[in-house]
Enzyme design. Structure first.
Site, mmCIF file in Angstrom:
data_model
loop_
_atom_site.group_PDB
_atom_site.id
_atom_site.type_symbol
_atom_site.label_atom_id
_atom_site.label_comp_id
_atom_site.label_asym_id
_atom_site.label_seq_id
_atom_site.Cartn_x
_atom_site.Cartn_y
_atom_site.Cartn_z
ATOM 1 N N ASP A 32 15.722 -24.287 5.863
ATOM 2 C CA ASP A 32 15.732 -23.364 6.406
ATOM 3 C C ASP A 32 14.810 -23.006 7.515
ATOM 4 O O ASP A 32 14.077 -23.557 7.801
ATOM 5 C CB ASP A 32 15.590 -21.425 5.317
ATOM 6 C CG ASP A 32 15.379 -20.771 5.445
ATOM 7 O OD1 ASP A 32 16.365 -20.518 7.214
ATOM 8 O OD2 ASP A 32 15.459 -19.654 4.844
ATOM 9 N N ARG A 36 13.954 -19.474 13.045
ATOM 10 C CA ARG A 36 12.217 -19.319 13.676
ATOM 11 C C ARG A 36 11.282 -20.091 14.044
ATOM 12 O O ARG A 36 10.797 -19.909 15.244
ATOM 13 C CB ARG A 36 12.206 -18.699 12.256
ATOM 14 C CG ARG A 36 12.037 -17.732 11.607
ATOM 15 C CD ARG A 36 11.687 -16.891 9.804
ATOM 16 N NE ARG A 36 13.184 -17.825 9.531
ATOM 17 C CZ ARG A 36 13.149 -17.848 8.667
ATOM 18 N NH1 ARG A 36 11.513 -17.565 7.164
ATOM 19 N NH2 ARG A 36 13.729 -18.705 7.432
ATOM 20 N N HIS A 49 18.621 -25.822 15.454
ATOM 21 C CA HIS A 49 19.335 -27.163 14.479
ATOM 22 C C HIS A 49 19.049 -27.564 15.420
ATOM 23 O O HIS A 49 19.534 -29.185 13.996
ATOM 24 C CB HIS A 49 20.677 -26.363 14.866
ATOM 25 C CG HIS A 49 20.519 -24.738 14.200
ATOM 26 N ND1 HIS A 49 20.562 -23.934 13.438
ATOM 27 C CD2 HIS A 49 21.199 -23.328 14.608
ATOM 28 C CE1 HIS A 49 20.578 -23.048 12.879
ATOM 29 N NE2 HIS A 49 21.305 -22.321 13.621
ATOM 30 N N SER A 77 27.032 -22.325 4.728
ATOM 31 C CA SER A 77 27.093 -21.993 3.774
ATOM 32 C C SER A 77 28.319 -21.570 3.663
ATOM 33 O O SER A 77 28.671 -20.652 4.866
ATOM 34 C CB SER A 77 25.549 -20.971 3.325
ATOM 35 O OG SER A 77 25.560 -19.900 3.826
ATOM 36 N N ARG A 83 27.634 -15.722 11.219
ATOM 37 C CA ARG A 83 26.900 -15.753 12.808
ATOM 38 C C ARG A 83 27.865 -15.528 13.238
ATOM 39 O O ARG A 83 29.031 -16.149 13.643
ATOM 40 C CB ARG A 83 26.173 -17.210 12.496
ATOM 41 C CG ARG A 83 25.203 -17.278 11.662
ATOM 42 C CD ARG A 83 23.952 -18.655 11.096
ATOM 43 N NE ARG A 83 23.313 -18.446 10.130
ATOM 44 C CZ ARG A 83 22.104 -18.729 10.046
ATOM 45 N NH1 ARG A 83 21.796 -19.502 11.222
ATOM 46 N NH2 ARG A 83 21.125 -18.678 9.418
ATOM 47 N N LEU A 143 20.679 -44.169 -2.048
ATOM 48 C CA LEU A 143 20.946 -43.192 -1.901
ATOM 49 C C LEU A 143 21.705 -42.530 -2.090
ATOM 50 O O LEU A 143 23.575 -42.897 -1.388
ATOM 51 C CB LEU A 143 19.787 -42.972 -0.655
ATOM 52 C CG LEU A 143 20.457 -41.053 -0.644
ATOM 53 C CD1 LEU A 143 19.125 -40.415 -1.785
ATOM 54 C CD2 LEU A 143 19.263 -40.578 0.694
ATOM 55 N N ARG A 206 14.032 -17.593 -2.535
ATOM 56 C CA ARG A 206 15.482 -17.591 -2.810
ATOM 57 C C ARG A 206 16.634 -18.488 -2.879
ATOM 58 O O ARG A 206 16.206 -19.745 -2.651
ATOM 59 C CB ARG A 206 16.058 -16.101 -2.550
ATOM 60 C CG ARG A 206 16.153 -16.144 -0.966
ATOM 61 C CD ARG A 206 16.670 -15.045 -0.823
ATOM 62 N NE ARG A 206 16.826 -15.111 0.763
ATOM 63 C CZ ARG A 206 15.914 -14.503 1.659
ATOM 64 N NH1 ARG A 206 14.973 -13.979 1.342
ATOM 65 N NH2 ARG A 206 15.917 -14.558 3.551
HETATM 66 C C1 FPP Z 1 18.925 -22.451 8.778
HETATM 67 O O1 FPP Z 1 18.094 -21.923 9.500
HETATM 68 C C2 FPP Z 1 19.779 -23.472 8.524
HETATM 69 C C3 FPP Z 1 21.284 -23.417 8.761
HETATM 70 C C4 FPP Z 1 21.724 -22.745 8.730
HETATM 71 C C5 FPP Z 1 21.933 -25.007 8.734
HETATM 72 C C6 FPP Z 1 21.256 -26.448 8.943
HETATM 73 C C7 FPP Z 1 21.369 -26.764 9.073
HETATM 74 C C8 FPP Z 1 20.881 -27.700 10.261
HETATM 75 C C9 FPP Z 1 19.600 -28.605 9.630
HETATM 76 C C10 FPP Z 1 21.381 -29.400 11.280
HETATM 77 C C11 FPP Z 1 23.055 -29.460 11.167
HETATM 78 C C12 FPP Z 1 23.398 -30.647 9.842
HETATM 79 C C13 FPP Z 1 24.160 -30.863 9.897
HETATM 80 C C14 FPP Z 1 24.280 -32.287 9.012
HETATM 81 C C15 FPP Z 1 25.256 -30.018 10.095
HETATM 82 P P1 FPP Z 1 18.231 -20.771 10.253
HETATM 83 O O2 FPP Z 1 19.827 -20.684 11.259
HETATM 84 O O3 FPP Z 1 18.978 -19.897 9.018
HETATM 85 O O4 FPP Z 1 16.915 -19.869 10.566
HETATM 86 P P2 FPP Z 1 16.080 -18.441 10.788
HETATM 87 O O5 FPP Z 1 15.969 -18.325 9.482
HETATM 88 O O6 FPP Z 1 14.949 -19.029 11.048
HETATM 89 O O7 FPP Z 1 17.146 -17.893 11.466
#
Ligand code: FPP
Length: 258
Positions: A32, A36, A49, A77, A83, A143, A206
C-alpha cells in the site's frame, strides 16, 4: 495445535543484526501507499505503481534469499475496479509487463508462481499470462510467489461456499460434515499454509478484504513506509517484529516466534 504453530524454518543467514533467525514459512504483503509515494514527489500515480513493481522485485529476491517458503502479494483487489479507468489500465499493463519481463528470471530463480482470485471476468490475454506463469513454474520448488489478482477474501469465501453447496446438493458431502478444515479445502489455494505474518505498508492498519479466513492467527505488522520504499531491510525489520510477538493460537502456553 494448528499446523501454522510449527510453520517456521531455521535459516543460517544473518537477518539484520541477529544470526540464525527463525524465518516465517508464509509472509503475505499488502503493498500500500504507491499513490501517496508519488503524490509526495509531485509525480503521477502510475509512477508510484511502477516503483512499486521495483520494490516487488527486490522483495521477491530477498524472500527467496531468506528462505521464506511462500510470499503472497495483494496486487489487485476486487474493489480496485472502482478506480478511474486510466489507473486500472495502468495497473493491468504493469501486470502484463511484470509477467512478460520477469517470468523467465523468476523461473530461473526456481520461483513457483501461483495465482489466487477470480479469473473468470479478466481479459483473456491476462488470463493466458497468469496461466502461462503458473504452468511454466509449476515444477519449481523454491519460493512460492502467490499473486492475489482480482482478489477479495469475501469473494473467495463465497466461491468456496458455492462449491460446498454444489457438493452437498450432488450428494458428495453431507451438510453436517462441513468443518472449518473443509471450508479451507475449498479456498483458492488450499495446499498453502496460512500466513504467519501479514505486512501492510503505508501506515494503514486494516486487512481490506485480504486473506480474511487464512488470517485467523496471523501476526499483523504495519510498516509506516510507502510500498515503493520497501526493500530487503524493511522485510527483515518486519520479520524481526514478527519475531518479537508471542503466538498462542488460542492456547495458554506461550509460543514465541523465536
Ligand atoms: C496500493 O497503492 C497498491 C495497489 C493498488 C496495487 C499494488 C500494485 C503494485 C505494487 C504494482 C503492480 C504489481 C503487479 C504485479 C500488478 P495505492 O494506489 O492504493 O496507494 P495510495 O493508498 O497511497 O493511493
Amino acid at each position: 495445535m494448528s499446523d501454522a504453530a510449527n510453520s517456521t524454518t531455521k535459516v543460517t543467514q544473518p537477518l539484520g543484526a541477529s544470526d540464525g533467525f527463525e524465518i516465517p514459512r508464509h509472509v503475505a504483503i499488502i503493498m500500500d501507499g504507491n499513490g501517496r509515494w508519488a503524490a509526495a514527489r509531485g509525480l503521477p500515480r502510475v509512477e508510484g505503481h511502477r516503483r512499486g513493481v521495483e520494490a516487488l522485485r527486490k522483495t521477491v529476491r530477498a524472500a527467496g534469499d531468506l528462505g521464506i517458503g511462500v510470499l503472497t502479494i495483494f496486487s489487485f483487489s476486487s474493489e480496485n475496479w472502482s478506480r478511474p479507468q486510466s489507473e486500472i489500465r495502468d495497473l493491468l499493463s504493469l501486470l502484463r509487463r511484470f509477467i512478460r519481463n520477469d517470468l523467465a528470471d523468476l523461473h530461473k530463480s526456481n520461483v513457483r508462481v501461483r495465482v489466487i482470485g477470480e479469473r473468470g471476468d479478466l481479459d483473456p490475454d491476462i488470463r493466458r499470462l497468469l496461466q502461462e506463469a503458473e504452468d511454466l513454474t509449476h515444477g519449481n520448488d523454491g519460493l512460492s510467489l502467490v499473486v492475489a489478482f482480482n482478489y477479495g477474501a469475501r469473494q473467495e469465501i463465497a466461491r468456496a461456499v458455492r462449491r460446498i453447496a454444489l457438493d452437498v446438493a450432488q450428494g458428495r458431502l453431507a451438510a453436517d460434515d462441513v468443518t472449518p478444515e473443509h471450508i479451507a479445502h475449498y479456498l483458492d489455494a488450499p495446499d498453502i499454509p496460512d500466513p504467519d505474518v501479514i505486512i501492510r505498508t503505508s501506515g494503514e492498519q486494516r486487512l481490506s478484504n485480504f486473506l480474511l479466513w487464512q488470517a485467523a492467527y496471523s501476526e499483523l505488522v504495519f510498516v509506516p513506509i510507502n510500498w515503493p520504499d520497501f526493500d530487503r531491510s524493511a522485510l527483515e525489520s518486519a520479520i524481526a517484529e514478527y519475531h518479537r510477538r508471542e503466538r498462542r493460537f488460542g492456547g495458554l502456553v506461550a509460543q514465541t516466534g523465536s
